[in-house]
Design an enzyme around this catalytic site. Structure first.
Site, PDB file in Angstrom:
ATOM      1  N   LYS A  80       0.831  -1.203   0.000  1.00 45.88           N
ATOM      2  CA  LYS A  80       0.000   0.000   0.000  1.00 45.88           C
ATOM      3  C   LYS A  80       0.869   1.258   0.000  1.00 45.88           C
ATOM      4  CE  LYS A  80      -1.508   2.381   3.235  1.00 45.88           C
ATOM      5  NZ  LYS A  80      -1.937   2.823   4.544  1.00 45.88           N
ATOM      6  N   ASP A 138      -6.282   1.516   1.165  1.00 46.92           N
ATOM      7  CA  ASP A 138      -6.196   1.688   2.613  1.00 46.92           C
ATOM      8  C   ASP A 138      -7.562   1.362   3.220  1.00 46.92           C
ATOM      9  OD1 ASP A 138      -7.839   3.813   2.094  1.00 46.92           O
ATOM     10  OD2 ASP A 138      -6.545   5.337   2.974  1.00 46.92           O
TER      11      ASP A 138
END
Ligand code: SF4
Length: 218
Positions: A123, A141
């Site tokens: 991420k 996220d």
């Protein structure tokens, strides 16, 4: 890959998100790839507001990756204490040393080398790729995961699956903007505990809302 939603419906959701959040952009402050990397690492399990309070002094006293690489975690920790774990001070120093020692002082612009840095997962790498280099990437996220699954853009059990489904259903040229649209929608409207469905301009398109209405017999 896209069986959970048809492309036309996905396009409508994306168009509505774009209309709802025309100003969506990164809320972390950074001015170059080094600052993008460090601010993004600090933002994990913290808030952008907290990070934005911490980074001006950090980047004033450690303005380059070489400067941070030459520091010790003990020296850096007071600057980033408000962003959470002490391990973040360790990771940003070790990552800076690796950038200097292995990558010639240049923050890498590919996922493989980024994720080889301590404390940089997929991420974080995707956020850095998108925000520092403009590389199309879909960083998932907590907000992107929640909102995309509520809306029905994804129908996934985890972030990896969500990332794959979003990349399949969203045109590549929109990945970076869609990431910000979904985050802004999650922070401002589709909140985790109490989504503000009554104020949401996407409720006629939203799978979660339609389901709640059906359960309520409306
Ligand atoms: S209708 Fe409600 S659940 Fe659906 S996107 Fe909007 S705020 Fe979120």
């Amino acid at each position: 890959m896209t069986e959970h939603i048809d492309r036309l419906h996905a396009d409508k959701i994306l168009a509505a998100l774009a209309l709802a959040h025309p100003d969506a952009r990164p809320e972390l402050n950074f001015t170059n790839p080094y600052e993008t990397l460090i601010a993004t690492m600090l933002s994990a399990q913290s808030t952008d507001v907290q990070v934005n309070k911490a980074t001006p002094a950090l980047f004033r006293d450690y303005p380059t990756v070489q400067a941070l690489a030459a520091a010790t975690p003990e020296e850096v920790y007071p600057y980033v204490r408000s962003c959470g774990f002490a391990s973040k001070a360790v990771n940003i120093v070790l990552a800076s040393r690796q950038v200097v020692d292995e990558f010639g002082g240049q923050v890498p612009d590919d996922r493989e080398r980024l994720t080889s840095l301590p404390g940089v997962g997929r991420k974080t790498a995707n956020v850095v790729l998108a925000n520092a280099f403009g590389v199309p990437a879909m960083a998932v996220d907590t907000h992107v995961f929640r909102v995309s699954n509520r809306l029905g853009l994804a129908d996934a059990k985890n972030v990896e699956q969500t990332e794959r489904q979003l990349m399949a259903v969203i045109p590549e040229e929109n990945w970076n903007r869609a990431h910000h649209w979904l985050i802004w929608h999650g922070r401002r409207v589709c909140k985790a505990q109490r989504p503000l469905c009554g104020q949401c301009t996407l409720r006629d398109l939203c799978k979660w809302y339609q389901k709640e209405q059906a359960i309520a017999g409306k």
